[in-house]
Each structure stands twice: as C-alpha cells, then as structure tokens.
Design a protein around this motif. Structure first.
Motif, PDB file in Angstrom:
ATOM      1  N   UNK A  28      35.114 -15.349 -49.714  1.00 20.75           N
ATOM      2  CA  UNK A  28      36.329 -14.863 -49.061  1.00 20.75           C
ATOM      3  C   UNK A  28      36.552 -13.393 -49.370  1.00 20.75           C
ATOM      4  N   UNK A  29      36.340 -13.005 -50.597  1.00 22.44           N
ATOM      5  CA  UNK A  29      36.490 -11.611 -51.003  1.00 22.44           C
ATOM      6  C   UNK A  29      35.500 -10.722 -50.244  1.00 22.44           C
ATOM      7  N   UNK A  30      34.272 -11.171 -50.120  1.00 21.47           N
ATOM      8  CA  UNK A  30      33.248 -10.398 -49.417  1.00 21.47           C
ATOM      9  C   UNK A  30      33.614 -10.208 -47.943  1.00 21.47           C
ATOM     10  N   UNK A  31      34.232 -11.215 -47.340  1.00 23.08           N
ATOM     11  CA  UNK A  31      34.622 -11.116 -45.930  1.00 23.08           C
ATOM     12  C   UNK A  31      35.790 -10.174 -45.708  1.00 23.08           C
ATOM     13  N   UNK A  32      36.655 -10.035 -46.719  1.00 23.05           N
ATOM     14  CA  UNK A  32      37.857  -9.203 -46.565  1.00 23.05           C
ATOM     15  C   UNK A  32      37.644  -7.769 -47.020  1.00 23.05           C
ATOM     16  N   UNK A  33      36.517  -7.467 -47.634  1.00 23.88           N
ATOM     17  CA  UNK A  33      36.319  -6.094 -48.122  1.00 23.88           C
ATOM     18  C   UNK A  33      35.408  -5.295 -47.219  1.00 23.88           C
TER      19      UNK A  33
END
Length: 106
Positions: A101-106
C-alpha cells in the motif's frame, strides 16, 4: 500522522518506554540499554503488540526473539549530515500488505 504533538516526543533512552496519545496511541520502546530478553519482557510489550497502538522499538535487533510474528522493520542509515536512507522490510503478511500500500501511494 497519529495526531501527536511532535514537541512532546522525546527519546525513551532513560525511561525505556514512552506513551503518547493522539488519534492513535503510540508506544516508543528503547532496547539499547537492556541486558537481555527478560528485561525487555518486563516492559510488557505483549500488551502493546496485542493492542491497536503503534509500537516502535529502537534497537529491536537486541530483542528479536521477543518481537511479534508479524512486524515491520525500518532501518535508518545516515548518509550525511542532512541525508538519511530508510529501508523497510516486512516480516509477515499484514506488514507485507502495508508495504504494498505504501509503495502504491508514494
């Protein structure tokens, strides 16, 4: 992000455990001065792990055997006076989802 005033946050080095209330409770443990796993377990980390609190542990490698089965490891590397590198590693399915999720939002 947890709704905690940054001016209230201090290093727990001499206290070993600091707790902060905000939108989410944050528990900050420091294992640097602990001699062994038993000293760490006396801090009652299982209670924090089982709660909805965000639990941060500095020097967690010293008490690795006491960590929950699913945790997020964050390594901080000093690259220079004002430069840092953060490396994130998941150790379980829930933290793997968080990293995705973090990778998708950054």
């Amino acid at each position: 992000a947890a709704g905690i005033d940054a001016d209230e946050v201090v290093s727990p080095t001499f206290v070993l455990c600091q707790q902060y209330e905000g939108r989410r409770r944050l528990v900050h443990l420091d294992a640097y001065r602990l001699r062994d796993d038993d000293e760490f377990l006396q801090l009652g980390p299982e209670e924090y792990f089982e709660s909805d609190a965000i639990t941060l542990i500095e020097w967690a490698d010293k008490v690795r055997a006491c960590l929950p089965r699913d945790y997020l490891e964050i390594e901080l590397e000093v690259l220079g006076e004002t430069a840092r590198r953060f490396t994130f590693r998941s150790h379980g399915p829930r933290t793997a989802e968080l990293l995705e999720l973090l990778a998708k939002t950054s």
